[in-house]
Design a protein around this motif. Structure first.
Motif, mmCIF file in Angstrom:
data_model
loop_
_atom_site.group_PDB
_atom_site.id
_atom_site.type_symbol
_atom_site.label_atom_id
_atom_site.label_comp_id
_atom_site.label_asym_id
_atom_site.label_seq_id
_atom_site.Cartn_x
_atom_site.Cartn_y
_atom_site.Cartn_z
ATOM 1 N N TYR A 189 0.869 -1.182 0.000
ATOM 2 C CA TYR A 189 0.000 0.000 0.000
ATOM 3 C C TYR A 189 0.899 1.223 0.000
ATOM 4 O O TYR A 189 1.971 1.226 0.610
ATOM 5 C CB TYR A 189 -0.953 -0.023 1.192
ATOM 6 N N ASP A 190 0.474 2.279 -0.671
ATOM 7 C CA ASP A 190 1.329 3.407 -0.999
ATOM 8 C C ASP A 190 1.164 4.572 -0.022
ATOM 9 O O ASP A 190 0.258 4.593 0.810
ATOM 10 C CB ASP A 190 1.009 3.891 -2.421
ATOM 11 N N ALA A 191 2.043 5.562 -0.156
ATOM 12 C CA ALA A 191 1.948 6.799 0.628
ATOM 13 C C ALA A 191 2.747 7.886 -0.060
ATOM 14 O O ALA A 191 3.719 7.609 -0.770
ATOM 15 C CB ALA A 191 2.463 6.587 2.054
ATOM 16 N N THR A 192 2.349 9.122 0.141
ATOM 17 C CA THR A 192 3.066 10.269 -0.379
ATOM 18 C C THR A 192 2.738 11.478 0.478
ATOM 19 O O THR A 192 1.785 11.456 1.266
ATOM 20 C CB THR A 192 2.682 10.537 -1.858
ATOM 21 N N LYS A 193 3.523 12.532 0.331
ATOM 22 C CA LYS A 193 3.316 13.733 1.129
ATOM 23 C C LYS A 193 1.982 14.395 0.803
ATOM 24 O O LYS A 193 1.306 14.926 1.689
ATOM 25 C CB LYS A 193 4.458 14.717 0.883
ATOM 26 N N ASP A 194 1.585 14.373 -0.457
ATOM 27 C CA ASP A 194 0.333 14.995 -0.899
ATOM 28 C C ASP A 194 -0.831 14.067 -0.555
ATOM 29 O O ASP A 194 -1.013 13.018 -1.183
ATOM 30 C CB ASP A 194 0.384 15.246 -2.405
ATOM 31 N N THR A 195 -1.629 14.427 0.432
ATOM 32 C CA THR A 195 -2.707 13.559 0.908
ATOM 33 C C THR A 195 -3.880 13.469 -0.063
ATOM 34 O O THR A 195 -4.812 12.707 0.166
ATOM 35 C CB THR A 195 -3.226 14.039 2.274
ATOM 36 N N ARG A 196 -3.833 14.211 -1.155
ATOM 37 C CA ARG A 196 -4.904 14.146 -2.147
ATOM 38 C C ARG A 196 -4.688 13.009 -3.141
ATOM 39 O O ARG A 196 -5.635 12.567 -3.794
ATOM 40 C CB ARG A 196 -5.005 15.471 -2.918
ATOM 41 N N ILE A 197 -3.465 12.559 -3.279
ATOM 42 C CA ILE A 197 -3.155 11.524 -4.269
ATOM 43 C C ILE A 197 -3.759 10.190 -3.838
ATOM 44 O O ILE A 197 -3.688 9.802 -2.672
ATOM 45 C CB ILE A 197 -1.634 11.404 -4.466
ATOM 46 N N ASN A 198 -4.345 9.494 -4.794
ATOM 47 C CA ASN A 198 -4.967 8.207 -4.493
ATOM 48 C C ASN A 198 -4.801 7.266 -5.669
ATOM 49 O O ASN A 198 -4.286 7.635 -6.719
ATOM 50 C CB ASN A 198 -6.452 8.393 -4.160
ATOM 51 N N GLY A 199 -5.229 6.028 -5.497
ATOM 52 C CA GLY A 199 -5.244 5.096 -6.611
ATOM 53 C C GLY A 199 -4.336 3.899 -6.441
ATOM 54 O O GLY A 199 -3.569 3.788 -5.494
ATOM 55 N N ILE A 200 -4.457 2.982 -7.400
ATOM 56 C CA ILE A 200 -3.683 1.737 -7.401
ATOM 57 C C ILE A 200 -2.693 1.753 -8.566
ATOM 58 O O ILE A 200 -2.946 2.374 -9.597
ATOM 59 C CB ILE A 200 -4.602 0.508 -7.516
ATOM 60 N N THR A 201 -1.549 1.086 -8.371
ATOM 61 C CA THR A 201 -0.517 1.025 -9.405
ATOM 62 C C THR A 201 0.030 -0.397 -9.463
ATOM 63 O O THR A 201 0.214 -1.034 -8.422
ATOM 64 C CB THR A 201 0.645 1.989 -9.090
ATOM 65 N N THR A 202 0.287 -0.873 -10.672
ATOM 66 C CA THR A 202 0.839 -2.216 -10.878
ATOM 67 C C THR A 202 2.211 -2.088 -11.534
ATOM 68 O O THR A 202 2.360 -1.371 -12.522
ATOM 69 C CB THR A 202 -0.087 -3.051 -11.778
ATOM 70 N N TYR A 203 3.212 -2.790 -10.975
ATOM 71 C CA TYR A 203 4.585 -2.666 -11.461
ATOM 72 C C TYR A 203 5.122 -4.008 -11.978
ATOM 73 O O TYR A 203 4.761 -5.081 -11.482
ATOM 74 C CB TYR A 203 5.508 -2.190 -10.344
ATOM 75 N N TYR A 204 6.011 -3.919 -12.957
ATOM 76 C CA TYR A 204 6.793 -5.046 -13.442
ATOM 77 C C TYR A 204 8.215 -4.530 -13.692
ATOM 78 O O TYR A 204 8.453 -3.323 -13.731
ATOM 79 C CB TYR A 204 6.196 -5.621 -14.736
ATOM 80 N N ASN A 216 -3.806 9.017 2.056
ATOM 81 C CA ASN A 216 -5.062 9.698 1.730
ATOM 82 C C ASN A 216 -6.099 9.254 2.754
ATOM 83 O O ASN A 216 -6.462 8.078 2.808
ATOM 84 C CB ASN A 216 -5.503 9.316 0.316
ATOM 85 N N PRO A 217 -6.618 10.169 3.605
ATOM 86 C CA PRO A 217 -7.513 9.768 4.708
ATOM 87 C C PRO A 217 -8.738 8.980 4.242
ATOM 88 O O PRO A 217 -9.094 7.967 4.857
ATOM 89 C CB PRO A 217 -7.922 11.103 5.338
#
Length: 570
Positions: free
Chosen positions: A474-489, A541-542
């Motif tokens: 599960y992700d995190a960033t300084k900007d609490t507005r950012i949301n969503g899922i990401t898939t990596y390879y 993101n709360p």
């Protein structure tokens, strides 16, 4: 003012000479040559960190210095092009430390990365109170160095200036351990670039004077040396305490279900996990005697801090099906509540409601009980899709699920207090139940709250020739507005798995999909199997944190991954 006259050149030469740089005459003008002695240095438009980056230069390359201003050097790049680098980045370590801006780390378990961003590989972590020298800045990241470790960390977790009366506090643990591989390098410093002073044999017993990040300090033939703890089974780390839930549980000599039986432990017995491998845990069942037990019959005490209110939810299905023999049915939604009965694989119960990750069910005697959601499959709205014959695609497939972080590494901390390591394990357990129902052979890199190194996680995938490896985060960033899922390879042969999983998640979840993309992560890069790393939402993101920790979301996200894997293997 950046004067480049002959006189300024002489002054520059004098200054550079005074700081220890080699000076010589070229083109009738005084200059010096410098060689980059760190992995990478940002070249800026002007002589300060506030100027934009115009180029990057790398270790071993040599450049002509054409002027100097304060602690900054202007270097010649391409023809008619120049830029500025910090002089202390090309000085020796002593001068570098004296010249660099000072700062103090303000939080524990701050991740260290190879470069300025979350896409760069993690190399360790650093703790609150550690004093560091700032070498460079890029966006919201700082490049740092201290006596034992260097790398990039987020600027959110530092305070410039030196905190008074604080001692350096890099992760320091006195411990013992055993080497897991032959010819393990012992180095003169805590770095993969450190001079090799010797080698260790497999099963060598080690006593650590200090552990800093992923490096452990030992005494080797009378002198201090450092070894990479990724290849060490550490005995002195904080370990999980567990309780046996089965009436009787066999202890085996090896970490396999057909290993020689050594002893039997009983319901309610408590042990400390010494090591974890696949779905087996190593315990000390008697003084001086150790063996392996199945983790599915072990429970950890519940956490005292909850990430969401304990509220009854509307049932997501009409009935549930028990997945394993001896499953505990309890008086409340907690492993510390009274054990009312046990159920066996295949038994079904009517669902009355849900509390956190537990189903409230009705027993045959009309009594109510609770069962953990990761020990059952659902028969109703939340059941994985049933398309004729498609479950056979999963039958016999070896799938490794890797719940990110664990033990001393909590991962990201959500704004509401959710620890990433807890929710990744929760997701993995629920997904494991769904996949096993379809006949897949599912291995978890960790079944409990234990610390597993990155090489060990990849090793489980390699040794078992996994048909698919899924790393859950599960992700995190300084900007609490950012949301969503990401898939990596990482490798091209992993891309198709990422595409299929991304499509399944996008179709099933009402959440922003950031798509599939390349990611330079150890568990992907070093993995020879089909592998994907999933960031399943932002705990920073709360609103998204509340969604992530809900039963509904966990059901939906694990069903989506399940369906994606069915499609991948069709």
């Amino acid at each position: 003012m950046r004067t480049k006259t002959y006189i300024a050149g002489i002054l520059t030469a004098a200054l550079l000479t005074s700081t220890g740089f080699s000076v010589q005459d070229v083109y009738g003008q005084t200059k010096s040559d410098i060689t980059v002695n760190t992995e990478m240095i940002n070249v800026r438009e002007g002589p300060a960190l506030s100027f934009p980056i115009v180029e990057k230069v790398y270790r071993g390359n040599t450049y002509q210095v054409v002027s100097e201003e304060n602690d900054w050097l202007e270097i010649k790049l391409a023809e008619n092009k120049s830029g500025w680098i910090a002089g202390y980045l090309v000085a020796d370590d002593t001068k570098r430390a004296k010249s660099a801006e000072k700062a103090t780390v303000t939080s524990d378990h701050v991740r260290i990365r190879k470069g300025p961003g979350t896409s760069f590989e993690e190399t360790g972590y650093i703790n609150k109170g550690t004093e560091i020298n700032i070498l460079d800045r890029e966006n919201n990241w700082i490049q740092f160095q201290n006596n034992t470790i260097s790398g990039w960390i987020s600027a959110d977790f530092i305070q410039t200036g030196i905190a008074k009366n604080k001692k350096t506090n890099v992760q320091t643990v006195k411990a013992t351990g055993i080497a897991l591989t032959n010819n393990l390098n012992v180095r003169a410093s805590a770095s993969k670039d450190g001079r090799v002073i010797g080698k260790l044999k497999k099963d060598a017993t080690l006593s650590f004077e200090d552990i800093q990040g992923e490096w452990g300090k030992i005494t080797f033939h009378g002198e201090s040396g450092w070894v990479n703890t990724s290849f060490i089974a550490i005995d002195g780390e904080e370990k999980a305490t567990v309780t046996v839930t089965a009436s009787e549980l066999v202890v085996r000599k090896s970490a396999t279900t057909d290993g020689e039986i050594l002893a039997t432990v009983h319901n309610g017995d408590s042990f400390t996990i010494l090591q974890e491998r696949n779905d087996m845990a190593k315990i000390q069942y008697e003084t001086g005697k150790t063996g392996w037990v199945a983790t599915r019959y072990l429970q950890q005490p519940s956490k005292s801090v909850q990430t969401e209110p304990t509220v009854a939810e509307k049932p997501t299905s009409s009935t549930i099906v028990i997945l394993r023999d001896g499953t505990s049915l309890r008086s409340g939604p907690d492993t510390n509540t009274t054990l009312l009965a046990r159920a066996n694989k295949g038994e079904t119960f009517a669902v009355l409601g849900m509390e956190n990750d537990w189903y409230k069910i009705q027993l045959a005697n009309r009594q109510t009980a609770y069962v953990a959601g990761w020990l059952v499959s659902t028969d109703g709205q939340a059941q994985p899709s049933k398309r004729s014959g498609i479950e056979n695609n999963l039958n016999g497939k070896v799938i490794v699920l890797d719940p990110g972080h664990g033990g001393r590494d909590p991962g990201t901390l959500g704004v509401g207090g959710t620890m990433e390591k807890d929710v990744t394990l929760r997701t993995a357990r629920m997904l494991q139940a769904k996949l096993e129902q379809a006949g897949a052979n599912v291995l978890l890199t960790r079944s409990l709250d234990t610390y597993i190194t990155l090489p060990a996680r990849v090793g489980i995938s390699q040794l078992n020739a996994a048909d698919a490896y899924i790393s859950i985060h599960y992700d995190a960033t300084k900007d609490t507005r950012i949301n969503g899922i990401t898939t990596y390879y990482y490798h091209t042969y992993q891309q198709q798995l990422a595409i299929v999983l991304d499509d399944a998640l996008s179709s099933a979840l009402k959440i922003n999909n950031r798509g599939y993309r390349f990611g330079d992560y150890h568990v992907l890069r070093e993995n020879h199997q089909n592998a994907a790393l999933l960031e399943l939402g932002y705990l920073s993101n709360p609103a998204e944190e509340l969604k992530i920790t809900s039963n509904e979301y966990q059901e939906m996200v694990t069903t989506a991954i399940y369906n994606g894997l069915m499609t991948f293997f069709k």
